[in-house]
Design an enzyme around this catalytic site. Structure first.
Site, PDB file in Angstrom:
ATOM      1  CD  GLN A  89     -10.164 -79.253 103.163  1.00 12.51           C
ATOM      2  OE1 GLN A  89      -9.902 -80.243 102.402  1.00 12.51           O
ATOM      3  NE2 GLN A  89     -11.245 -78.286 102.966  1.00 12.51           N
ATOM      4  CG  ASN A  90      -7.834 -72.657 101.897  1.00  7.60           C
ATOM      5  OD1 ASN A  90      -8.053 -73.502 101.228  1.00  7.60           O
ATOM      6  ND2 ASN A  90      -8.627 -71.601 102.140  1.00  7.60           N
ATOM      7  CB  VAL A  91      -1.060 -73.749 102.294  1.00 13.78           C
ATOM      8  CG1 VAL A  91      -1.285 -75.086 102.523  1.00 13.78           C
ATOM      9  CG2 VAL A  91      -1.083 -73.539 100.624  1.00 13.78           C
ATOM     10  CG  HIS A 107      -4.476 -79.981 104.039  1.00 10.30           C
ATOM     11  ND1 HIS A 107      -5.425 -80.098 102.908  1.00 10.30           N
ATOM     12  CD2 HIS A 107      -4.682 -81.135 104.654  1.00 10.30           C
ATOM     13  CE1 HIS A 107      -6.205 -80.952 103.256  1.00 10.30           C
ATOM     14  NE2 HIS A 107      -6.004 -81.692 104.121  1.00 10.30           N
ATOM     15  N   GLY A 173     -16.593 -73.591 100.976  1.00  7.78           N
ATOM     16  CA  GLY A 173     -15.704 -73.634  99.875  1.00  7.78           C
ATOM     17  C   GLY A 173     -14.682 -74.856  99.631  1.00  7.78           C
ATOM     18  CG  LEU A 200     -19.853 -71.120  93.062  1.00  6.66           C
ATOM     19  CD1 LEU A 200     -20.212 -70.010  93.466  1.00  6.66           C
ATOM     20  CD2 LEU A 200     -18.370 -70.912  92.311  1.00  6.66           C
ATOM     21  CD  GLU A 201     -19.123 -76.980  91.926  1.00  2.00           C
ATOM     22  OE1 GLU A 201     -18.350 -77.860  92.642  1.00  2.00           O
ATOM     23  OE2 GLU A 201     -18.452 -76.828  90.990  1.00  2.00           O
ATOM     24  CB  ALA A 217     -17.087 -67.776  99.767  1.00  2.00           C
TER      25      ALA A 217
HETATM   26  P1  NAD Z   1     -11.159 -77.642  95.808  1.00  2.00           P
HETATM   27  O1  NAD Z   1     -10.456 -76.969  94.754  1.00  2.00           O
HETATM   28  O2  NAD Z   1     -11.108 -79.235  95.526  1.00  2.00           O
HETATM   29  O3  NAD Z   1     -12.745 -77.283  95.915  1.00  2.00           O
HETATM   30  C1  NAD Z   1     -13.013 -75.964  95.925  1.00  2.00           C
HETATM   31  C2  NAD Z   1     -14.588 -75.757  96.118  1.00  2.00           C
HETATM   32  O4  NAD Z   1     -14.718 -74.220  96.344  1.00  2.00           O
HETATM   33  C3  NAD Z   1     -15.506 -76.515  94.948  1.00  2.00           C
HETATM   34  O5  NAD Z   1     -16.547 -77.304  95.606  1.00  2.00           O
HETATM   35  C4  NAD Z   1     -15.916 -75.104  94.479  1.00  2.00           C
HETATM   36  O6  NAD Z   1     -17.227 -75.172  94.017  1.00  2.00           O
HETATM   37  C5  NAD Z   1     -16.065 -73.963  95.782  1.00  2.00           C
HETATM   38  N1  NAD Z   1     -15.772 -72.571  95.348  1.00  2.00           N
HETATM   39  C6  NAD Z   1     -15.166 -72.115  94.317  1.00  2.00           C
HETATM   40  N2  NAD Z   1     -15.421 -70.750  94.079  1.00  2.00           N
HETATM   41  C7  NAD Z   1     -16.226 -70.392  95.474  1.00  2.00           C
HETATM   42  C8  NAD Z   1     -16.569 -69.180  95.650  1.00  2.00           C
HETATM   43  N3  NAD Z   1     -16.410 -67.903  94.978  1.00  2.00           N
HETATM   44  N4  NAD Z   1     -17.419 -69.457  96.714  1.00  2.00           N
HETATM   45  C9  NAD Z   1     -17.943 -70.499  97.378  1.00  2.00           C
HETATM   46  N5  NAD Z   1     -17.293 -71.591  97.045  1.00  2.00           N
HETATM   47  C10 NAD Z   1     -16.403 -71.588  95.940  1.00  2.00           C
HETATM   48  O7  NAD Z   1     -10.533 -77.335  97.103  1.00  2.00           O
HETATM   49  P2  NAD Z   1     -10.525 -78.110  98.704  1.00  2.00           P
HETATM   50  O8  NAD Z   1     -11.805 -78.854  98.584  1.00  2.00           O
HETATM   51  O9  NAD Z   1     -10.000 -77.072  99.551  1.00  2.00           O
HETATM   52  O10 NAD Z   1      -9.291 -79.065  98.332  1.00  2.00           O
HETATM   53  C11 NAD Z   1      -8.290 -79.036  97.648  1.00  2.00           C
HETATM   54  C12 NAD Z   1      -6.927 -78.895  98.572  1.00  2.00           C
HETATM   55  O11 NAD Z   1      -6.182 -77.866  97.717  1.00  2.00           O
HETATM   56  C13 NAD Z   1      -6.996 -78.723 100.067  1.00  2.00           C
HETATM   57  O12 NAD Z   1      -6.192 -79.435 100.519  1.00  2.00           O
HETATM   58  C14 NAD Z   1      -6.332 -77.108  99.878  1.00  2.00           C
HETATM   59  O13 NAD Z   1      -5.171 -77.468 100.786  1.00  2.00           O
HETATM   60  C15 NAD Z   1      -5.505 -77.254  98.672  1.00  2.00           C
HETATM   61  N6  NAD Z   1      -5.476 -75.673  98.183  1.00  2.00           N
HETATM   62  C16 NAD Z   1      -5.430 -74.668  99.056  1.00  2.00           C
HETATM   63  C17 NAD Z   1      -5.512 -73.417  98.428  1.00  2.00           C
HETATM   64  C18 NAD Z   1      -5.239 -72.192  99.368  1.00  2.00           C
HETATM   65  O14 NAD Z   1      -4.439 -72.223 100.325  1.00  2.00           O
HETATM   66  N7  NAD Z   1      -5.984 -71.007  98.995  1.00  2.00           N
HETATM   67  C19 NAD Z   1      -5.797 -73.168  97.042  1.00  2.00           C
HETATM   68  C20 NAD Z   1      -5.863 -74.557  96.188  1.00  2.00           C
HETATM   69  C21 NAD Z   1      -5.903 -75.478  96.724  1.00  2.00           C
END
Ligand code: NAD
Length: 229
Positions: A89-91, A107, A173, A200-201, A217
């Protein structure tokens, strides 16, 4: 060919690389109004503002490195080949920079632009997008290849096929609240897959998740990947 193992990652896998998650207190979009930068309406209201926002995020990628969880998944892909499918889901580009070769960015992808007129026109772009940047295929105006709220995620046919046929689905994650990704676990389960959560949760009493492993992670993903047979 359909993979035996399907992995879905979310913002949590990149958190220890210093990229903010979406819903955490220090959430990624705390200084921007989501309606302005993450909806088609916001984009067509003020294209320059939205392009500048994603330019800022794209530039920021260089300040972050893949972590042990990204590397472990890249190793697993090498080991399993076509038996493995990674959906994110990450960009961000941390999976690719860790060595993953086949990543479905459902996404969107910060390092890609698409075409305003024809969304099938996608191209790699790692500089700043301006109001003069055009699609190399048809010369229409480009836009960030980001799936805005209300737009359909990418690759859904391929993802559904893989979820129907895989033996195991693992989500890592992700808070599992953004649909349709949040529904992948129940979908895969209904077709007989084993479902595992690494986060994490972890969800309590989730009828669709067989195994939950709680932790960071960078600690739990390498361990889990190594043990996967
Ligand atoms: P979210 O922020 O809703 O959830 C993140 C999850 O990761 C939480 O459940 C949290 O408990 C867990 N988490 C946090 N730190 C962690 C760790 N160190 N190890 C393991 N787990 C950990 O994110 P989502 O579910 O991906 O949905 C949000 C939307 O936002 C997605 O569509 C995504 O595309 C976008 N997004 C992308 C990025 C990116 O590209 N890096 C960053 C932020 C949001």
């Amino acid at each position: 060919m359909n993979p035996r193992l399907v992995v879905l990652t979310g913002a949590g896998i990149s958190a220890e690389s210093g990229l903010r998650t979406f819903r955490g207190n220090d959430g990624m979009w705390e200084h921007e109004n989501i309606d302005d930068v993450c909806t088609p309406e916001g984009y067509y209201r003020d294209r320059k503002r939205v392009k500048d926002f994603y330019n800022f995020l794209r530039r920021g990628l260089k300040e972050h490195e893949p972590n042990a969880a990204h590397f472990a998944l890249a190793e697993l892909e090498k080991r399993l080949g076509n038996d493995f499918l990674l959906i994110t889901q990450n960009v961000d580009d941390l999976h690719e920079r860790a060595g993953s070769r086949k990543v479905l960015h459902m996404h969107g992808d910060l390092n890609r632009l698409t075409c305003e007129r024809n969304p099938d026109h996608k191209f790699v772009f790692t500089e700043d997008e301006t109001m003069d940047t055009v699609c190399p295929f048809c010369e229409s105006m480009s836009r960030p290849d980001i799936v805005f709220f209300g737009e359909p995620p990418l690759y859904m046919d391929r993802i559904q096929d893989a979820l129907r046929q895989c033996e195991e689905f693992v989500y890592i994650g992700t808070s599992s609240v953004v649909y349709p990704a949040a529904g992948f676990k129940s979908f895969a389960k209904s077709y007989g897959a084993k479902v595992t959560c690494l986060n994490l949760e972890v969800p309590e009493n989730d009828p669709y998740t067989d195994i939950c492993i709680q932790g960071k992670a960078t600690e739990i993903v390498p361990r889990w990947c190594k043990a996967f047979k």
